[in-house]
Design an enzyme around this catalytic site. Structure first.
Site, short mmCIF file in Angstrom:
data_model
loop_
_atom_site.label_atom_id
_atom_site.label_comp_id
_atom_site.label_asym_id
_atom_site.label_seq_id
_atom_site.Cartn_x
_atom_site.Cartn_y
_atom_site.Cartn_z
N GLU A 65 -6.86 5.22 7.29
CA GLU A 65 -6.53 6.64 7.13
C GLU A 65 -7.77 7.28 6.42
O GLU A 65 -7.96 8.35 6.45
CB GLU A 65 -5.26 6.55 6.24
CG GLU A 65 -4.08 6.36 7.07
CD GLU A 65 -2.95 5.87 6.41
OE1 GLU A 65 -2.82 5.69 5.25
OE2 GLU A 65 -1.84 5.33 7.07
N GLY A 122 2.82 -0.81 4.18
CA GLY A 122 2.94 0.63 4.10
C GLY A 122 4.41 0.99 3.81
O GLY A 122 5.02 0.92 2.68
N GLY A 123 5.12 1.56 4.77
CA GLY A 123 6.24 2.25 4.42
C GLY A 123 7.43 1.25 3.88
O GLY A 123 8.14 1.59 2.82
N ASN A 165 0.82 -1.37 0.03
CA ASN A 165 -0.02 -0.02 -0.06
C ASN A 165 0.86 1.39 -0.11
O ASN A 165 1.45 1.71 1.08
CB ASN A 165 -0.90 -0.01 1.21
CG ASN A 165 -1.78 1.20 1.37
OD1 ASN A 165 -1.82 2.23 0.41
ND2 ASN A 165 -2.32 1.30 2.37
N TRP A 166 1.04 1.79 -1.13
CA TRP A 166 1.90 3.03 -1.26
C TRP A 166 1.60 4.41 -0.52
O TRP A 166 2.04 5.40 -0.61
CB TRP A 166 2.44 3.23 -2.72
CG TRP A 166 3.09 2.23 -3.53
CD1 TRP A 166 4.00 1.25 -2.55
CD2 TRP A 166 3.77 1.87 -4.49
NE1 TRP A 166 4.61 0.56 -3.27
CE2 TRP A 166 4.61 0.82 -4.50
CE3 TRP A 166 3.43 2.41 -6.06
CZ2 TRP A 166 5.33 0.46 -5.85
CZ3 TRP A 166 3.96 2.16 -6.90
CH2 TRP A 166 5.10 1.06 -7.05
N LYS A 167 0.15 4.35 -0.41
CA LYS A 167 -0.54 5.49 0.19
C LYS A 167 -0.19 6.57 -0.63
O LYS A 167 -0.06 6.46 -1.81
CB LYS A 167 -0.18 5.58 1.55
CG LYS A 167 -0.20 4.42 2.50
CD LYS A 167 -0.08 4.55 3.91
CE LYS A 167 -0.16 3.48 4.69
NZ LYS A 167 -0.08 3.31 6.22
N GLY A 175 2.72 2.79 10.77
CA GLY A 175 3.35 3.95 10.55
C GLY A 175 4.20 4.44 11.64
O GLY A 175 5.05 5.49 11.76
N GLU A 211 -5.31 -4.35 10.81
CA GLU A 211 -4.43 -3.40 11.08
C GLU A 211 -4.64 -2.48 12.33
O GLU A 211 -5.23 -1.52 12.13
CB GLU A 211 -4.14 -2.49 9.81
CG GLU A 211 -4.00 -3.02 8.40
CD GLU A 211 -3.50 -1.87 7.53
OE1 GLU A 211 -2.32 -2.36 6.98
OE2 GLU A 211 -3.96 -1.06 7.38
N HIS A 269 -9.52 1.34 4.74
CA HIS A 269 -8.38 1.74 5.45
C HIS A 269 -8.62 2.77 6.67
O HIS A 269 -9.34 3.78 6.71
CB HIS A 269 -7.31 1.97 4.67
CG HIS A 269 -5.89 2.11 5.20
ND1 HIS A 269 -5.23 3.09 5.97
CD2 HIS A 269 -4.67 1.06 5.15
CE1 HIS A 269 -4.23 2.83 6.44
NE2 HIS A 269 -3.78 1.58 5.93
N SER A 307 3.34 -1.58 10.46
CA SER A 307 4.84 -1.38 10.90
C SER A 307 5.56 -2.88 10.58
O SER A 307 6.39 -3.44 11.26
CB SER A 307 5.08 -1.11 12.26
OG SER A 307 4.79 0.32 12.25
P1 13P Z 1 2.94 0.94 7.54
O1 13P Z 1 3.52 -0.50 7.07
O2 13P Z 1 3.66 2.23 7.26
O3 13P Z 1 2.96 0.88 9.19
O4 13P Z 1 1.55 1.16 6.97
C1 13P Z 1 0.45 -0.18 7.46
C2 13P Z 1 -0.48 -0.10 6.46
O5 13P Z 1 -1.44 1.07 6.86
C3 13P Z 1 -0.63 -0.52 5.37
O6 13P Z 1 -2.22 -0.32 4.81
#
Ligand code: 13P
Length: 264
Positions: A98, A235-236, A10-12, A174, A168, A96, A214
């Site tokens: 977010e 994510g990251g 998930n590149w956001k 994050g 999640e 998600h 994470s």
């Molecule tokens: P991180 O891996 O950056 O914590 O993000 C997780 C996430 O929200 C994946 O959708």
């Protein structure tokens, strides 16, 4: 029940067109996937079509990060399931945290989006997770159980069986603070029990449950070796080819560990 592992990036809100295409070319140039792990890349909307052209019909699937529930119409700023299919998507992330936090997503809109995505042949990756205060108050299972029930409302057992769910915990996203393997497994097992109650044992045995929050190359094997965790939503650590590749390799190791124990 053997469930195929699924690791999604998930590149956001990251990567320009050039960066997105360069990542995918680089990733595809590496060792080919052996089929143990399904890999999904979810770029921002602007990069979907270009990334989709590079991925083609190959082993790595394209996913979007959100979708609207109508097929077309006067909905400024929205993108429909039909448009996602047209851009080459097979998956779409729905709900998600977010989206829930910044864009007014609710359990009801998550359910509408899930139904609309399924209607166009997309596989939703449904995100659920508790906030820190909810974990501290001891209501994690109530929170994620309610999110899950709402997301699945009105779906058939066969539809539910084909879904992907990402557990999640919001406090792990994050933050570098990953859920323990035991806590992640407990939540995943609980979600599978919710599915068993709503849609029967067969659907519960088939639905795939990822962990997200994470995930790194260092913690991925342990998390994905848990019996009820069938992959990761990253994510990251999905923004760099090498670390994402390591996490895909970790999923392969997790699958092997489970086969060794006669699980999964
Ligand atoms: P991180 O891996 O950056 O914590 O993000 C997780 C996430 O929200 C994946 O959708």
């Amino acid at each position: 029940m053997v469930r195929r592992m699924i690791v999604a990036a998930n590149w956001k809100m990251h990567k320009t067109l050039g960066e997105a295409v360069a990542f995918v070319r680089d990733f595809l140039a590496g060792p080919p996937e052996d089929g143990t792990v399904e890999v999904v890349i979810c770029p921002p909307f602007t990069a979907l079509a270009d990334v989709g052209r590079v991925l083609g019909d190959g082993a790595v699937a394209l996913g979007a990060q959100d979708v609207f529930w109508e097929t077309e119409g006067a909905y400024t700023g929205a993108v429909s399931p039909l448009m996602l299919r047209d851009a080459g998507c097979r998956y779409v992330i729905v709900g998600h945290s977010e989206r829930r936090q910044y864009f007014g997503e609710t359990d009801t809109t998550v359910n509408r989006k899930v139904q609309a995505a399924l209607g166009q042949g997309l596989t939703p990756i449904i995100c659920v997770g508790e906030q820190l205060a909810q974990r501290e108050a001891g209501i994690t299972m109530q929170v994620i159980g309610r999110q899950m029930e709402a997301a699945l409302a009105g779906l058939t057992p066969a539809q539910i069986a084909g879904l992907v769910v990402a557990y999640e915990p919001v406090w792990a996203i994050g933050t570098g603070r990953t859920a323990s393997e035991a806590d992640a497994q407990e939540a995943a097992r609980f979600l599978r029990q919710v599915v068993a109650r709503l849609a029967g044992e067969e659907a519960a045995g088939r639905i795939r449950i990822q962990y997200g929050g994470s995930v790194t190359p260092a913690n991925a094997v342990g998390l994905m070796s848990q019996p009820d965790i069938d992959g990761a939503l990253v994510g990251g650590a999905s923004l760099k080819v090498e670390s994402f590749r390591s996490i895909v390799a970790a999923a392969r190791q997790g699958a092997a560990a489970k086969r060794g124990k006669g699980e999964g």
